[in-house]
Design a protein around this motif. Structure first.
Motif, PDB file in Angstrom:
ATOM      1  N   ARG A  16      60.947  77.174   4.600  1.00  0.00           N
ATOM      2  CA  ARG A  16      59.774  77.956   4.216  1.00  0.00           C
ATOM      3  C   ARG A  16      58.488  77.208   4.560  1.00  0.00           C
ATOM      4  N   LEU A  17      57.597  77.897   5.255  1.00  0.00           N
ATOM      5  CA  LEU A  17      56.224  77.434   5.353  1.00  0.00           C
ATOM      6  C   LEU A  17      55.627  77.588   3.962  1.00  0.00           C
ATOM      7  N   ASP A  18      55.079  76.513   3.407  1.00  0.00           N
ATOM      8  CA  ASP A  18      54.755  76.507   1.980  1.00  0.00           C
ATOM      9  C   ASP A  18      53.288  76.147   1.728  1.00  0.00           C
ATOM     10  N   PRO A  57      52.939  86.186   0.457  1.00  0.00           N
ATOM     11  CA  PRO A  57      52.968  87.484   1.136  1.00  0.00           C
ATOM     12  C   PRO A  57      52.975  87.417   2.658  1.00  0.00           C
ATOM     13  N   SER A  58      52.679  86.260   3.248  1.00  0.00           N
ATOM     14  CA  SER A  58      52.544  86.184   4.709  1.00  0.00           C
ATOM     15  C   SER A  58      53.469  85.144   5.325  1.00  0.00           C
ATOM     16  N   PHE A  59      53.816  85.384   6.576  1.00  0.00           N
ATOM     17  CA  PHE A  59      54.604  84.413   7.330  1.00  0.00           C
ATOM     18  C   PHE A  59      53.725  83.238   7.724  1.00  0.00           C
ATOM     19  N   CYS A  60      52.708  83.499   8.541  1.00  0.00           N
ATOM     20  CA  CYS A  60      51.797  82.429   8.963  1.00  0.00           C
ATOM     21  C   CYS A  60      50.581  83.050   9.642  1.00  0.00           C
ATOM     22  N   ALA A  61      49.389  82.662   9.180  1.00  0.00           N
ATOM     23  CA  ALA A  61      48.150  83.213   9.734  1.00  0.00           C
ATOM     24  C   ALA A  61      47.631  82.407  10.918  1.00  0.00           C
ATOM     25  N   GLY A  62      48.429  81.475  11.444  1.00  0.00           N
ATOM     26  CA  GLY A  62      48.009  80.697  12.599  1.00  0.00           C
ATOM     27  C   GLY A  62      47.489  79.329  12.211  1.00  0.00           C
ATOM     28  N   LEU A  63      46.814  78.689  13.140  1.00  0.00           N
ATOM     29  CA  LEU A  63      46.315  77.335  12.924  1.00  0.00           C
ATOM     30  C   LEU A  63      45.073  77.345  12.032  1.00  0.00           C
ATOM     31  N   ASP A  64      45.041  76.416  11.089  1.00  0.00           N
ATOM     32  CA  ASP A  64      43.848  76.204  10.269  1.00  0.00           C
ATOM     33  C   ASP A  64      42.848  75.430  11.127  1.00  0.00           C
ATOM     34  N   ALA A 107      62.030  85.404   9.493  1.00  0.00           N
ATOM     35  CA  ALA A 107      61.826  86.564   8.618  1.00  0.00           C
ATOM     36  C   ALA A 107      60.325  86.701   8.374  1.00  0.00           C
ATOM     37  N   VAL A 108      59.746  87.783   8.870  1.00  0.00           N
ATOM     38  CA  VAL A 108      58.288  87.910   8.914  1.00  0.00           C
ATOM     39  C   VAL A 108      57.787  88.982   7.961  1.00  0.00           C
ATOM     40  N   THR A 109      56.864  88.585   7.099  1.00  0.00           N
ATOM     41  CA  THR A 109      56.125  89.513   6.248  1.00  0.00           C
ATOM     42  C   THR A 109      54.640  89.219   6.423  1.00  0.00           C
ATOM     43  N   GLY A 110      53.804  90.187   6.116  1.00  0.00           N
ATOM     44  CA  GLY A 110      52.361  89.957   6.147  1.00  0.00           C
ATOM     45  C   GLY A 110      51.855  89.511   7.500  1.00  0.00           C
ATOM     46  N   HIS A 111      50.998  88.483   7.491  1.00  0.00           N
ATOM     47  CA  HIS A 111      50.357  88.025   8.723  1.00  0.00           C
ATOM     48  C   HIS A 111      51.304  87.186   9.577  1.00  0.00           C
ATOM     49  N   CYS A 112      51.269  87.456  10.873  1.00  0.00           N
ATOM     50  CA  CYS A 112      51.980  86.650  11.863  1.00  0.00           C
ATOM     51  C   CYS A 112      51.044  86.523  13.059  1.00  0.00           C
ATOM     52  N   TYR A 113      50.127  85.588  12.954  1.00  0.00           N
ATOM     53  CA  TYR A 113      49.045  85.442  13.913  1.00  0.00           C
ATOM     54  C   TYR A 113      49.137  84.120  14.669  1.00  0.00           C
ATOM     55  N   GLY A 115      49.538  80.796  16.050  1.00  0.00           N
ATOM     56  CA  GLY A 115      50.651  79.851  15.949  1.00  0.00           C
ATOM     57  C   GLY A 115      51.827  80.403  15.190  1.00  0.00           C
ATOM     58  N   GLY A 116      51.569  81.341  14.273  1.00  0.00           N
ATOM     59  CA  GLY A 116      52.665  81.977  13.543  1.00  0.00           C
ATOM     60  C   GLY A 116      53.576  82.763  14.462  1.00  0.00           C
ATOM     61  N   ILE A 117      52.987  83.529  15.384  1.00  0.00           N
ATOM     62  CA  ILE A 117      53.798  84.256  16.366  1.00  0.00           C
ATOM     63  C   ILE A 117      54.613  83.276  17.198  1.00  0.00           C
ATOM     64  N   GLN A 118      53.997  82.164  17.569  1.00  0.00           N
ATOM     65  CA  GLN A 118      54.696  81.220  18.440  1.00  0.00           C
ATOM     66  C   GLN A 118      55.883  80.559  17.728  1.00  0.00           C
ATOM     67  N   ILE A 119      55.753  80.336  16.425  1.00  0.00           N
ATOM     68  CA  ILE A 119      56.898  79.839  15.656  1.00  0.00           C
ATOM     69  C   ILE A 119      57.979  80.914  15.591  1.00  0.00           C
ATOM     70  N   ALA A 120      57.574  82.150  15.313  1.00  0.00           N
ATOM     71  CA  ALA A 120      58.549  83.241  15.229  1.00  0.00           C
ATOM     72  C   ALA A 120      59.271  83.441  16.559  1.00  0.00           C
ATOM     73  N   LEU A 121      58.549  83.304  17.663  1.00  0.00           N
ATOM     74  CA  LEU A 121      59.156  83.486  18.980  1.00  0.00           C
ATOM     75  C   LEU A 121      60.123  82.354  19.327  1.00  0.00           C
ATOM     76  N   ALA A 122      59.982  81.214  18.660  1.00  0.00           N
ATOM     77  CA  ALA A 122      60.905  80.106  18.901  1.00  0.00           C
ATOM     78  C   ALA A 122      62.263  80.355  18.260  1.00  0.00           C
ATOM     79  N   ALA A 123      62.330  81.333  17.350  1.00  0.00           N
ATOM     80  CA  ALA A 123      63.611  81.706  16.742  1.00  0.00           C
ATOM     81  C   ALA A 123      64.410  82.556  17.715  1.00  0.00           C
ATOM     82  N   ASP A 124      65.701  82.648  17.471  1.00  0.00           N
ATOM     83  CA  ASP A 124      66.560  83.485  18.314  1.00  0.00           C
ATOM     84  C   ASP A 124      66.452  84.955  17.955  1.00  0.00           C
TER      85      ASP A 124
END
Length: 270
Positions: A16-18, A57-64, A107-113, A115-124
């Protein structure tokens, strides 16, 4: 770990991204933790699958970006690639998950922006809610995806769609992401659905799953001749492994297979 959590149960790692108060926006510390966690999981031959999601509520909103730019010297260092890997810190934070020889499900909920998309795309595989929000957000700030996202995005949706999403930085829903092929499956409870899918793979040989992942990923960039050679090698190896025999016995007896640890990889192929 400060911004990442990990729990392993029955061979399935729940990552989990926490940083939920910041929509799990990525810091340099988060990137380091992603790399370290992926490497540790890669070494675990009893691991069977990984589910990665975001707390809150969100997967990842990208880089801070604001927080990251406060340490310019560290950012500069993070841009330098390791010569033995060919990736820098930003890139390895995603690509390290592709190096794990087991199925990885985002598993994506909420924001996937961004760097978040890039992490999700690294999954199978990617499971997402229909109303999740996706964007290759870097274009909004006049930059480009630089965490291996261009490669992964192009592989999945093709060059024209990859260019459009990268150039426009448009926001789109999980439903649209599914139509484009970015999302494998839509579900209102993607973490639960991803875990159920991961559990379904426990009845498959861990060696066969690892070989399938290597072959498919390698086929994306290798020649047909190279792919065929790797296919022959992987098959000959699988036919001699104990887990293959265990599955064969279980199928013949109509019983549940009892697998041992995943076999060590013989590095005949890179």
């Amino acid at each position: 770990m400060k911004y990442l959590s990990l729990a392993v149960d029955d061979g399935i790692a729940q990552v989990r991204l926490d940083r939920p108060d910041k929509l799990n926006a990525l810091t340099l510390d988060t990137l380091d933790e992603l790399i370290r966690t992926a490497r540790d999981l890669r070494k675990d031959r009893t691991l069977r699958a990984v589910v990665i999601a975001g707390e809150g509520p969100s997967f990842c909103a990208g880089l801070d970006i604001a927080g990251t730019l406060k340490t310019p010297a560290r950012v500069a260092k993070a841009f330098v690639p390791a010569p033995w890997r060919g990736t820098n810190t930003f890139q390895e934070a995603c690509w390290a998950w592709r190096r794990i020889p087991v199925p990885v499900v985002a598993a994506v909920t909420g924001h996937c922006y961004g760097g978040g998309i890039q992490i999700a795309l690294a999954a199978d595989f990617r499971f997402a809610t229909p109303d999740s929000k996706w964007s290759v957000l870097e274009g909004k700030w006049g930059i480009i995806p630089d965490m291996t996202g261009v490669r992964s995005l192009t592989e999945i949706v093709g060059p024209d769609v990859a260019k459009r999403l990268t150039m426009t930085a448009e926001q789109f829903s999980g439903t649209e992401a599914h139509r484009l092929g970015l999302v494998t499956e839509l579900d209102d409870e993607p973490i639960k659905a991803a875990t159920v899918f991961a559990e379904s793979l426990l009845t498959k040989s861990p060696d066969a799953l690892a070989a399938a992942k290597r072959l498919v990923d390698g086929a994306l960039t290798g020649s047909a001749r190279r792919t065929f050679a790797r296919e022959r090698w992987e098959q000959l190896r699988l036919l001699r492994l104990p887990n293959t025999a265990a599955l064969r016995r279980a199928v013949l007896k109509n019983s549940d297979p009892e697998f041992g640890p995943r076999a060590r990889r013989i590095r005949l192929w890179p």
